[in-house]
Design a protein around this motif. Structure first.
Motif, PDB file in Angstrom:
ATOM      1  N   ILE A 292       0.015   9.611  -9.039  1.00  0.00           N
ATOM      2  CA  ILE A 292      -1.252   8.949  -8.701  1.00  0.00           C
ATOM      3  C   ILE A 292      -1.581   7.879  -9.738  1.00  0.00           C
ATOM      4  CG2 ILE A 292      -3.751   9.298  -8.524  1.00  0.00           C
ATOM      5  CD1 ILE A 292      -3.117  12.063  -7.328  1.00  0.00           C
ATOM      6  N   HIS A 293      -1.364   8.204 -11.010  1.00  0.00           N
ATOM      7  CA  HIS A 293      -1.637   7.254 -12.100  1.00  0.00           C
ATOM      8  C   HIS A 293      -0.772   6.000 -11.955  1.00  0.00           C
ATOM      9  CE1 HIS A 293      -2.521   5.738 -16.100  1.00  0.00           C
ATOM     10  NE2 HIS A 293      -1.219   5.700 -16.357  1.00  0.00           N
TER      11      HIS A 293
ATOM     12  N   ARG B  76       0.846  -1.193   0.000  1.00  0.00           N
ATOM     13  CA  ARG B  76       0.000   0.000   0.000  1.00  0.00           C
ATOM     14  C   ARG B  76       0.880   1.241   0.000  1.00  0.00           C
ATOM     15  NH1 ARG B  76      -1.880   3.553   3.786  1.00  0.00           N
ATOM     16  NH2 ARG B  76      -3.890   4.534   3.347  1.00  0.00           N
TER      17      ARG B  76
ATOM     18  N   PRO C 212      -3.284  -1.405  -7.068  1.00  0.00           N
ATOM     19  CA  PRO C 212      -4.724  -1.216  -7.331  1.00  0.00           C
ATOM     20  C   PRO C 212      -5.578  -1.405  -6.073  1.00  0.00           C
ATOM     21  CG  PRO C 212      -3.922  -3.307  -8.259  1.00  0.00           C
ATOM     22  CD  PRO C 212      -2.722  -2.535  -7.839  1.00  0.00           C
ATOM     23  N   GLY C 213      -6.378  -0.386  -5.774  1.00  0.00           N
ATOM     24  CA  GLY C 213      -7.248  -0.456  -4.614  1.00  0.00           C
ATOM     25  C   GLY C 213      -6.543  -0.257  -3.287  1.00  0.00           C
ATOM     26  N   ARG C 214      -5.248   0.011  -3.306  1.00  0.00           N
ATOM     27  CA  ARG C 214      -4.481   0.162  -2.059  1.00  0.00           C
ATOM     28  C   ARG C 214      -3.585   1.394  -2.136  1.00  0.00           C
ATOM     29  NH1 ARG C 214      -5.052  -4.392   1.044  1.00  0.00           N
ATOM     30  NH2 ARG C 214      -3.292  -3.815   2.358  1.00  0.00           N
ATOM     31  N   MET C 215      -4.194   2.486  -2.553  1.00  0.00           N
ATOM     32  CA  MET C 215      -3.489   3.753  -2.668  1.00  0.00           C
ATOM     33  C   MET C 215      -4.346   4.862  -2.092  1.00  0.00           C
ATOM     34  SD  MET C 215      -3.348   6.826  -4.546  1.00  0.00           S
ATOM     35  CE  MET C 215      -4.291   6.492  -6.018  1.00  0.00           C
ATOM     36  N   SER C 216      -3.740   5.741  -1.323  1.00  0.00           N
ATOM     37  CA  SER C 216      -4.455   6.898  -0.782  1.00  0.00           C
ATOM     38  C   SER C 216      -3.609   8.142  -1.012  1.00  0.00           C
ATOM     39  CB  SER C 216      -4.734   6.729   0.719  1.00  0.00           C
ATOM     40  OG  SER C 216      -3.522   6.654   1.448  1.00  0.00           O
TER      41      SER C 216
ATOM     42  N   LYS D 130      -1.780   3.900  -8.783  1.00  0.00           N
ATOM     43  CA  LYS D 130      -3.023   3.139  -8.963  1.00  0.00           C
ATOM     44  C   LYS D 130      -2.771   1.869  -9.776  1.00  0.00           C
ATOM     45  CE  LYS D 130      -6.858   5.372  -9.885  1.00  0.00           C
ATOM     46  NZ  LYS D 130      -7.823   6.324 -10.505  1.00  0.00           N
ATOM     47  N   GLN D 131      -1.811   1.917 -10.695  1.00  0.00           N
ATOM     48  CA  GLN D 131      -1.485   0.730 -11.482  1.00  0.00           C
ATOM     49  C   GLN D 131      -0.693  -0.283 -10.661  1.00  0.00           C
ATOM     50  OE1 GLN D 131       0.517   2.487 -14.933  1.00  0.00           O
ATOM     51  NE2 GLN D 131      -1.322   2.139 -16.174  1.00  0.00           N
TER      52      GLN D 131
END
Length: 238
Positions: A198-199, A169, A206-210, A202-203
């Motif tokens: 950010i891009h 994460r 996935p689903g574990r970025m803030s 996210k790759q």
């Protein structure tokens, strides 16, 4: 309540108790011993032996105007004041000492913060996680977070950190999405760099970025704050 009443009564008389055990004389309730406080009757076992670890990497490239965390800025045109392996080994020794002298036997999450831990070597993460596993159990599904700044250099390093066993994460310190606020906060990245980071994040996660956004900045209006939260590069929500 009875204990408080007795305390107040003797406070009015100018009496100070050096040892609260003497209050048993004035109360029908017994104070629990240290062992009793740590028993299952007071706290669940998981609360006593399960914990989280925060690892502080204390270096930054420059000083942000809002930050009160402990950090060190290198002299111009110089590397960090001490070698990476010396700092890493010191962190490992302190971490293991603290774990060994705690009730913790299982770690459920690890957070690498700072400072700017994304400036560290990915090998630092490996050493810290290995040190935890030497002392106690690192849970299989433990959340292991890396905090990072969205500069171009650190965005490129995200792939290296992703390759390290454990990091699953990331938390990106965007802080603001307008240039005037970035200058006010003395940030070392641009809006374009933030969106690129950010891009990529996210790759890779996935689903574990803030992301972090600071609200309540000087002269910030509700509308400007809302615009940051709804920022749409190329018409798309981040």
């Amino acid at each position: 309540m009875k204990i408080l009443q007795h305390l107040w009564k003797y406070h009015q008389r100018g009496v100070i108790f050096a040892d609260l055990r003497y209050l048993n004389t004035y109360s029908t309730e017994k104070f629990p011993s240290s062992e009793e406080k740590l028993s299952h009757a007071y706290l669940p076992k998981s609360y006593l032996n399960t914990g989280s670890v925060y690892v502080h990497w204390p270096y930054c490239r420059q000083r942000c105007s809002y930050c009160n965390f402990v950090k060190f800025i290198p002299h111009p045109n110089s590397h960090w004041t001490i070698q990476d392996n010396i700092l890493e080994d010191a962190m490992v020794k302190e971490l293991q000492h603290n774990l060994q002298h705690s009730h913790i036997s299982s770690v459920q999450s690890v957070f690498f913060g700072g400072g700017t831990p994304s400036l560290a070597r990915p090998h630092m993460v490996e050493k810290v996680l290995a040190a935890i596993e030497e002392v106690c159990h690192l849970e299989e599904n433990a959340e292991i977070t890396l905090e990072g700044n969205p500069t171009s250099l650190e965005t490129k390093k995200l792939k290296d950190f992703r390759a390290v066993k454990g990091i699953n994460r990331v938390s990106i310190g965007v802080q603001a999405l307008d240039e005037s606020s970035l200058r006010l906060l003395n940030r070392d990245h641009s809006i374009k760099e933030a969106m690129q980071c950010i891009h990529v994040a996210k790759q890779l996660f996935p689903g574990r970025m803030s992301i972090d956004l600071i609200f309540g900045r000087p002269a910030q209006t509700t509308q400007r704050g809302g615009n940051n939260a709804k920022y749409r590069p190329n018409g798309r929500l981040i």
